[in-house]
Structure formats: structure tokens, C-alpha cells
Design a protein around this motif. Structure first.
Motif, mmCIF file in Angstrom:
data_model
loop_
_atom_site.group_PDB
_atom_site.id
_atom_site.type_symbol
_atom_site.label_atom_id
_atom_site.label_comp_id
_atom_site.label_asym_id
_atom_site.label_seq_id
_atom_site.Cartn_x
_atom_site.Cartn_y
_atom_site.Cartn_z
ATOM 1 N N THR A 1 7.044 5.291 1.631
ATOM 2 C CA THR A 1 8.085 4.724 2.492
ATOM 3 C C THR A 1 9.497 4.954 1.965
ATOM 4 N N PHE A 2 9.625 5.618 0.803
ATOM 5 C CA PHE A 2 10.964 5.768 0.214
ATOM 6 C C PHE A 2 11.885 6.574 1.117
ATOM 7 N N ARG A 3 11.410 7.669 1.718
ATOM 8 C CA ARG A 3 12.269 8.524 2.547
ATOM 9 C C ARG A 3 12.623 7.874 3.870
ATOM 10 N N ASP A 4 11.860 6.849 4.276
ATOM 11 C CA ASP A 4 12.175 6.162 5.530
ATOM 12 C C ASP A 4 13.223 5.073 5.351
ATOM 13 N N LYS A 5 13.526 4.720 4.111
ATOM 14 C CA LYS A 5 14.523 3.671 3.853
ATOM 15 C C LYS A 5 15.928 4.215 4.041
ATOM 16 N N LYS B 1 0.817 -1.219 0.000
ATOM 17 C CA LYS B 1 0.000 0.000 0.000
ATOM 18 C C LYS B 1 0.851 1.269 0.000
ATOM 19 N N SER B 2 2.163 1.115 -0.039
ATOM 20 C CA SER B 2 3.024 2.299 0.036
ATOM 21 C C SER B 2 3.093 3.042 -1.296
ATOM 22 N N GLN B 3 2.799 2.394 -2.405
ATOM 23 C CA GLN B 3 2.882 3.027 -3.726
ATOM 24 C C GLN B 3 1.493 3.470 -4.167
ATOM 25 N N LYS B 4 1.384 4.781 -4.449
ATOM 26 C CA LYS B 4 0.092 5.345 -4.842
ATOM 27 C C LYS B 4 -0.236 5.068 -6.307
ATOM 28 N N LEU B 5 0.771 4.941 -7.140
ATOM 29 C CA LEU B 5 0.526 4.688 -8.554
ATOM 30 C C LEU B 5 0.120 3.236 -8.769
ATOM 31 N N THR B 6 -0.904 3.043 -9.559
ATOM 32 C CA THR B 6 -1.351 1.689 -9.900
ATOM 33 C C THR B 6 -0.700 1.256 -11.213
#
Length: 478
Positions: free
Chosen positions: A128-132, A96-101
Motif C-alpha cells: 500500500t506504500f505507492r497508494d499513499k 496484511k499490507s506488509q509482507k515482512l514478518t
């Protein structure tokens, strides 16, 4: 200036060149032909725009299959100046972290966005990219670029690249030989320019091509082949110049014993007579049923009512054309047999001196009879190398050579290779690696090898594994 211009032309892709297409870890050998559609990785491409560009250039695959040299990458997606997390313990992969389908991504592709731009959109729409961590961000970017970038690299063929191609696509054709094993064989065989090398290769011609590449078009290479003709599919992928092929000779292994005993000429004459008689017998067998059918039909079928006599001119013309075609085919076959005989005599002249500088055997056949027969053509103090996918045939070769003498420095080795990821603060072995690259038997000849025949030791092959086929050094070619 002329030499520098010639070197520059050798570094550029030209029409008719044999090249290797690379995308990720996938390779494919093709020939550059204008306006010819090629299939690579489920995509149709044309190589017209690649002509004139330098080798190792990366191209973007555009719509319609055309290629365009890739521009220098934009560094906007680099994570050097972006915020990153300290660890990944709180990141949950719930999808669910990616908004693009998927439909959104397909829409971006239809708009003409390239792989790097799509990757940037995925980064901006990821929660979640910035949290990695910085390492995880780089890994994410590389993974998405590899998936969405339609790029292809055109390489100049070499033995290492072609060995990687065969091992990745069709390892069975080269007996699962890795490129590091091939490199060891060339080194142990002391392959260099100006030498005379014997090669027995049934690995799609890869070993033969590697030997020719290492020799650089200087010296002599005699390809020993089993019945049916030499296999040189791999040699064609190298794209050697014409003078390289002038150093290549061929000799059937079924005539080795006749050559050693000095009766090769009589054997060749007998083979030619047998081929001629077989051709005549086939013709007689073909004509006999026709004559018999004509006699049967004339005896059983009643005579029909007399018809007007047909014009014999068309029938005679057709029979004359058929006779001319048969004569032309017979003449062409005679010319081919004469050319083949000349090639055999030329190769036999190189072998008669028994002064070859090296021997390399890489085959799916059992190597023991081949090695014991061909090692007699080596001069003293010359190396020989035998490759096999299994160790049991090489153990038998080792035992036979020890019993008959005439060799020193016998060594049976197992090639092993492991890749490492070398990056800042994360150097480690790659998790997936090849399980085995085959086995190599090497040694050096000394004066006076004794041709003995000892009993064959019991093989330690696993139950159910097929035994390698044994070749005979006598008999006809057919």
C-alpha cells in the motif's frame, strides 16, 4: 591562531566533559569517561569513540556498544521521484499490507543491516506504500527510521536542554517547570554578567545553574538553602569551568534573621558549641553502657580459673591506634567546620550591604516567608521573581507585598507554550502539548520596604491538595 584553536577545542568532546545524550525526545546527562559502560534507552554504550568529535554529532550505535559518526544519509528513500496516490481513502489498515514478518526483520538485523536499509526493505515489501499520498509516505519513512535507526546525538549542556531533560524524565524534581518558564524568570530577573544575585532553589539546582550560565562566570551568586545543605545536582550537569564555582557562595536561610539583626557571629558560635557538646554527649553515652556492662559482668560472673597473663603489647598498640583515629576524625571535623564557617562569613559579607541586584525563588516550600525575608537584601529598583507550581501561594505573596509596600510593578502571570509543526503545506499546531508550566510573580523594589505582618488571606487551593511547607528564617541548621 591560539584563540581559534582554543575555541575549536571547546567545540569538541573531551574526556571528563559533561554531555547530554539525545535520542528522539529522550535526554540523559552523563560524564564522558573512557572504558566506562553507560546505559541509555536499554542499550549499553561506550563514549570512547566520541572523544575528539564535535558536539551535536550524530553517532550510530554498533554491536558491542561502540559509537561511530553517522555518514550522510542516502536519499534513495526520498519520495520526490516516486509515484504517490491522491488520497488515502481506499487504504485499509488490516495488517496484511506488509509482507515482512517480525522474524524476517530480526533476521535482517542479525545480518547487519542498518536502520535506513531496513526501512527500504519495508517500503519494497509494502503493498500500500505507492497508494499513499506523498505526505503519508514521508510520515511512514520517518516513523520507521525512528524505530529502526540506532542513532544517538551528543549535545553540549545548556539550561534549555537540561530543562527539557528534567521536564521529560523527572518533572517533579523541578516542580514541573518548563524551559519557557525558566527563560521568562531569567529575563524578568535581569540576570547578566557582573551582577549580585540571590537564588533560593530547591529544583535540583536547575535554576541556580541557569543563573550561573547567564552570568558567564562574572559577578556573585549567593545560594540560599534550607537546613541540610545546598542541592547542586543540576549545576554539576552543566560542567562549568573552575572559575564559575569561585563566584558561587552559599548561606543557610535559618541564619537570615540573625544576619538582619546583626548577631550572626554569636549564632555561629552557639551552633558550634552545641555541635561540640552533642558530639561529646554522644561519646559519653557510648562509653557509659560499656563501663556498666563491664561492672555487671564482673559482679555476676564468677572469677574464672587464673590463666597465663597475656602479652599487654598488642592491646596497648590497638588502643593507641584507636585513639589516633579518633584524634584524626576530630581534627578533620574541626577543619570542615572551620571551612564552613569561613564560607558563611564570606557569604554574609556579600549580604550585609543589602545591595543585591536580583532575587529568584523557585521552591516547593511556601514562598511567602522566604520572599519577605530575602527581599530586604535587595537594593532599590531591583527585580525579584518567584516561581510556584500553584497560584495560591503567589496570590498570598502578592497580597502581602501590596500591604507592606516597598514594591512596584507587581505582576502574576501564567506561562503558556504551544509547539507548531512547520512543514510545506502542512503547518499546524502539534496535537499534544503541556498542560501548564507553573506561575510567576515578579516585581521591582523601591526604597524603604516596610516589614509588616498582616493576616493571611484564605487560600483557594483545591480540596485534597497538600499545602506547601513553610520555612522559618530562624533556628538551627539541623
Amino acid at each position: 591562531m591560539a584563540e581559534s584553536g582554543e575555541e575549536d577545542s571547546q567545540c569538541r568532546i573531551r574526556e571528563g566533559d559533561h554531555v547530554v545524550l539525545k535520542r528522539g525526545e529522550i535526554f540523559k546527562a552523563v560524564q564522558v569517561q573512557l572504558k566506562k559502560k553507560l546505559m541509555f534507552e536499554k542499550k549499553w554504550i561506550f563514549l570512547d569513540k566520541a572523544v575528539g568529535e564535535y558536539y551535536s554529532t550524530t553517532f550510530e550505535m554498533l554491536s558491542g556498544g561502540n559509537l561511530e559518526p553517522q555518514k550522510p544519509k542516502n536519499t534513495e528513500t526520498s519520495t520526490d521521484n516516486k509515484e504517490a496516490g491522491t488520497d488515502n481513502r481506499n487504504i485499509v489498515d488490516d495488517g496484511k499490507s506488509q509482507k515482512l514478518t517480525r522474524d524476517d526483520i530480526e533476521t535482517l538485523k542479525e545480518k547487519g543491516l542498518k536502520g535506513q536499509e531496513i526501512t527500504q526493505q519495508l517500503i519494497e515489501n509494502s503493498s500500500t506504500f505507492r497508494d499513499k499520498t506523498r505526505f503519508a509516505q514521508d510520515k511512514y519513512i520517518n516513523k520507521k527510521n525512528k524505530k529502526y535507526e540506532n542513532t544517538i546525538t551528543i549535545l553540549k549542556p545548556s539550561c534549555r536542554i537540561l530543562a527539557q531533560m528534567y521536564h521529560g524524565r523527572e518533572p517533579g524534581k523541578i516542580c514541573h517547570m518548563r524551559y519557557d518558564t525558566l527563560a521568562q524568570m531569567l529575563t524578568l530577573g535581569n540576570i547578566h554578567a557582573g551582577s549580585k544575585i540571590l537564588v533560593f532553589d530547591t529544583c535540583a539546582g536547575l535554576v541556580l545553574g541557569a543563573v550561573m550560565e547567564r552570568m558567564g562566570g562574572y559577578g556573585s551568586v549567593v545560594q540560599m538553602y534550607p537546613a541540610g545543605g545546598p542541592v547542586r545536582a543540576g549545576v554539576e550537569n552543566f560542567g562549568f569551568p573552575a572559575h564559575f564555582h569561585e563566584t558561587l557562595h552559599e548561606f543557610p536561610i535559618c541564619h537570615v534573621k540573625a544576619l538582619l539583626e546583626g548577631r550572626l557571629e554569636a549564632t555561629l558560635d552557639t551552633s558550634a558549641d552545641m555541635s561540640l557538646s552533642k558530639q561529646t554527649g554522644d561519646k559519653d553515652r557510648t562509653d557509659a553502657p560499656e563501663e556498666q556492662n563491664m561492672e555487671t559482668s564482673s559482679s555476676t560472673v564468677p572469677d574464672p580459673a587464673p590463666d597465663p597473663a597475656p602479652d599487654p603489647a598488642p592491646v596497648l598498640d590497638q588502643e593507641g591506634e584507636n585513639e589516633k583515629r579518633k584524634e584524626i576524625r576530630a581534627q578533620e571535623k574541626k577543619v570542615r567546620m572551620e571551612e564552613k564557617r569561613k564560607k558563611l562569613v564570606s557569604a554574609a559579607a556579600l549580604l550585609k550591604g543589602r545591595n543585591a541586584d536580583g532575587l529568584i525563588i523557585a521552591s516547593r516550600f511556601h514562598p511567602c516567608p522566604v520572599l519577605l525575608g530575602l527581599i530586604k537584601f535587595l537594593a532599590p529598583s531591583r527585580p525579584f521573581v518567584v516561581y510556584s507550581q500553584y497560584k495560591e501561594p503567589l496570590i498570598e505573596c502578592y497580597t502581602k507585598l501590596k500591604e507592606q509596600g516597598g514594591t512596584v510593578n507587581l505582576r502574576l502571570s501564567d506561562s503558556w507554550l504551544r509547539h507548531y509543526q512547520v512543514l510545506p503545506n502542512r503547518t499546524r499546531p502539534v496535537l499534544l502539548m503541556s498542560g501548564g508550566g507553573g506561575f510567576i510573580l515578579s516585581g521591582i523594589t523601591v526604597a524603604g520596604a516596610v516589614a509588616g505582618h498582616a493576616s493571611r488571606p484564605t487560600s483557594s487551593r483545591k480540596p485534597g491538595e497538600p499545602a506547601p511547607k513553610r520555612l522559618k528564617l530562624t533556628g538551627s541548621e539541623g
